[in-house]
Design a protein around this motif. Structure first.
Motif, mmCIF file in Angstrom:
data_model
loop_
_atom_site.group_PDB
_atom_site.id
_atom_site.type_symbol
_atom_site.label_atom_id
_atom_site.label_comp_id
_atom_site.label_asym_id
_atom_site.label_seq_id
_atom_site.Cartn_x
_atom_site.Cartn_y
_atom_site.Cartn_z
ATOM 1 N N ALA A 91 0.852 -1.190 0.000
ATOM 2 C CA ALA A 91 0.000 0.000 0.000
ATOM 3 C C ALA A 91 0.886 1.237 0.000
ATOM 4 O O ALA A 91 2.102 1.145 0.179
ATOM 5 N N VAL A 92 0.249 2.388 -0.194
ATOM 6 C CA VAL A 92 0.916 3.661 0.080
ATOM 7 C C VAL A 92 0.659 3.986 1.543
ATOM 8 O O VAL A 92 -0.500 3.970 1.990
ATOM 9 N N TYR A 93 1.724 4.242 2.268
ATOM 10 C CA TYR A 93 1.626 4.539 3.690
ATOM 11 C C TYR A 93 1.747 6.052 3.901
ATOM 12 O O TYR A 93 2.683 6.682 3.384
ATOM 13 N N TYR A 94 0.816 6.594 4.680
ATOM 14 C CA TYR A 94 0.756 8.032 4.922
ATOM 15 C C TYR A 94 0.952 8.331 6.399
ATOM 16 O O TYR A 94 0.334 7.703 7.272
ATOM 17 N N CYS A 95 1.777 9.315 6.646
ATOM 18 C CA CYS A 95 1.943 9.838 7.994
ATOM 19 C C CYS A 95 0.817 10.850 8.248
ATOM 20 O O CYS A 95 0.430 11.599 7.334
ATOM 21 N N HIS A 96 0.324 10.890 9.470
ATOM 22 C CA HIS A 96 -0.832 11.731 9.778
ATOM 23 C C HIS A 96 -0.630 12.433 11.116
ATOM 24 O O HIS A 96 -0.083 11.843 12.067
ATOM 25 N N TYR A 97 -1.054 13.701 11.160
ATOM 26 C CA TYR A 97 -1.019 14.480 12.393
ATOM 27 C C TYR A 97 -2.404 15.069 12.645
ATOM 28 O O TYR A 97 -3.013 15.655 11.749
ATOM 29 N N HIS A 98 -2.899 14.902 13.860
ATOM 30 C CA HIS A 98 -4.187 15.478 14.246
ATOM 31 C C HIS A 98 -4.003 16.307 15.515
ATOM 32 O O HIS A 98 -3.462 15.811 16.511
ATOM 33 N N SER A 99 -4.454 17.550 15.447
ATOM 34 C CA SER A 99 -4.414 18.400 16.624
ATOM 35 C C SER A 99 -5.721 18.247 17.389
ATOM 36 O O SER A 99 -6.788 18.581 16.870
ATOM 37 N N ARG A 100 -5.639 17.754 18.607
ATOM 38 C CA ARG A 100 -6.846 17.633 19.437
ATOM 39 C C ARG A 100 -7.286 18.986 19.968
ATOM 40 O O ARG A 100 -8.453 19.177 20.305
ATOM 41 N N MET A 101 -6.366 19.931 20.004
ATOM 42 C CA MET A 101 -6.710 21.247 20.525
ATOM 43 C C MET A 101 -7.495 22.059 19.493
ATOM 44 O O MET A 101 -8.491 22.702 19.809
ATOM 45 N N PHE A 102 -7.054 22.015 18.231
ATOM 46 C CA PHE A 102 -7.657 22.844 17.194
ATOM 47 C C PHE A 102 -8.486 22.050 16.187
ATOM 48 O O PHE A 102 -9.193 22.633 15.383
ATOM 49 N N GLY A 103 -8.359 20.736 16.208
ATOM 50 C CA GLY A 103 -9.208 19.908 15.361
ATOM 51 C C GLY A 103 -8.780 19.780 13.927
ATOM 52 O O GLY A 103 -9.549 19.311 13.092
ATOM 53 N N TYR A 104 -7.546 20.173 13.585
ATOM 54 C CA TYR A 104 -7.136 20.060 12.181
ATOM 55 C C TYR A 104 -6.242 18.843 11.958
ATOM 56 O O TYR A 104 -5.693 18.270 12.891
ATOM 57 N N ASP A 105 -6.170 18.443 10.676
ATOM 58 C CA ASP A 105 -5.408 17.265 10.257
ATOM 59 C C ASP A 105 -4.433 17.639 9.156
ATOM 60 O O ASP A 105 -4.759 18.442 8.275
ATOM 61 N N TYR A 106 -3.263 16.996 9.194
ATOM 62 C CA TYR A 106 -2.279 17.139 8.132
ATOM 63 C C TYR A 106 -1.794 15.748 7.732
ATOM 64 O O TYR A 106 -1.746 14.824 8.545
ATOM 65 N N TRP A 107 -1.426 15.651 6.429
ATOM 66 C CA TRP A 107 -0.966 14.380 5.874
ATOM 67 C C TRP A 107 0.384 14.545 5.199
ATOM 68 O O TRP A 107 0.673 15.599 4.615
ATOM 69 N N GLY A 108 1.170 13.489 5.237
ATOM 70 C CA GLY A 108 2.380 13.438 4.454
ATOM 71 C C GLY A 108 2.061 13.094 3.012
ATOM 72 O O GLY A 108 0.908 12.837 2.653
ATOM 73 N N GLN A 109 3.092 13.057 2.183
ATOM 74 C CA GLN A 109 2.893 12.808 0.756
ATOM 75 C C GLN A 109 2.710 11.332 0.436
ATOM 76 O O GLN A 109 2.274 11.000 -0.665
ATOM 77 N N GLY A 110 3.031 10.474 1.379
ATOM 78 C CA GLY A 110 2.883 9.030 1.179
ATOM 79 C C GLY A 110 4.175 8.384 0.709
ATOM 80 O O GLY A 110 4.970 8.993 -0.006
ATOM 81 N N THR A 111 4.359 7.152 1.128
ATOM 82 C CA THR A 111 5.516 6.371 0.684
ATOM 83 C C THR A 111 5.045 4.967 0.334
ATOM 84 O O THR A 111 4.262 4.356 1.067
ATOM 85 N N GLN A 112 5.504 4.470 -0.800
ATOM 86 C CA GLN A 112 5.032 3.173 -1.298
ATOM 87 C C GLN A 112 5.769 2.035 -0.599
ATOM 88 O O GLN A 112 7.007 2.034 -0.508
ATOM 89 N N VAL A 113 4.997 1.080 -0.132
ATOM 90 C CA VAL A 113 5.538 -0.175 0.399
ATOM 91 C C VAL A 113 4.986 -1.302 -0.454
ATOM 92 O O VAL A 113 3.771 -1.456 -0.586
ATOM 93 N N THR A 114 5.882 -2.080 -1.047
ATOM 94 C CA THR A 114 5.487 -3.201 -1.884
ATOM 95 C C THR A 114 6.111 -4.474 -1.336
ATOM 96 O O THR A 114 7.334 -4.551 -1.167
ATOM 97 N N VAL A 115 5.261 -5.450 -1.047
ATOM 98 C CA VAL A 115 5.723 -6.729 -0.521
ATOM 99 C C VAL A 115 5.473 -7.786 -1.599
ATOM 100 O O VAL A 115 4.329 -8.131 -1.896
ATOM 101 N N SER A 116 6.557 -8.266 -2.181
ATOM 102 C CA SER A 116 6.422 -9.179 -3.308
ATOM 103 C C SER A 116 7.701 -9.987 -3.466
ATOM 104 O O SER A 116 8.793 -9.506 -3.196
ATOM 105 N N SER A 117 7.535 -11.223 -3.919
ATOM 106 C CA SER A 117 8.704 -12.052 -4.201
ATOM 107 C C SER A 117 9.104 -11.921 -5.663
ATOM 108 O O SER A 117 10.091 -12.519 -6.094
#
Length: 117
Positions: A91-117
């Motif tokens: 999948a593409v894995y995304y880092c996420h930040y949520h502020s509980r004080m202000f209620g906003y969310d931010y996301w990273g650009q994503g990084t691909q993880v591929t599990v395959s032989s």
């Protein structure tokens, strides 16, 4: 503004390991939640693991015992150690930040993880 920069994705064989990193910078306030989500092709984005500023940690059932989220406050960095990887972890894995004080969310650009032989 909050910036999130991920690194550490790639191609790995089934059973292998990877460690993802996410450096979080900007207007960071407590309380907050930092975590990792993933999105596979044709599927909705899902929570993988999250860590709350007070220290509580959650892992999705699908990754419990294989993945571990951790946080280095001195470096403003969170990590996702992924062991015993399976093809279904691909999948593409995304880092996420949520502020509980202000209620906003931010996301990273994503990084691909591929599990395959």
């Amino acid at each position: 503004q909050v910036q999130l920069v991920e690194s550490g994705g790639g191609l790995v064989q089934p059973g292998g390991s990877l460690r993802l990193s996410c450096v979080i910078s900007g207007s960071i306030f407590s309380p907050n939640v930092m975590g990792w989500y993933r999105q596979a092709p044709g599927k909705e984005r899902e929570l993988v693991a999250a860590i709350i500023s007070g220290g509580n940690i959650n892992h999705a059932d699908s990754v419990k015992g294989r993945f571990t989220i951790s946080r280095d406050n001195a470096k403003n960095t969170i990590y996702l150690q992924m062991n015993s990887l399976k093809p279904e972890d691909t999948a593409v894995y995304y880092c996420h930040y949520h502020s509980r004080m202000f209620g906003y969310d931010y996301w990273g650009q994503g990084t691909q993880v591929t599990v395959s032989s």
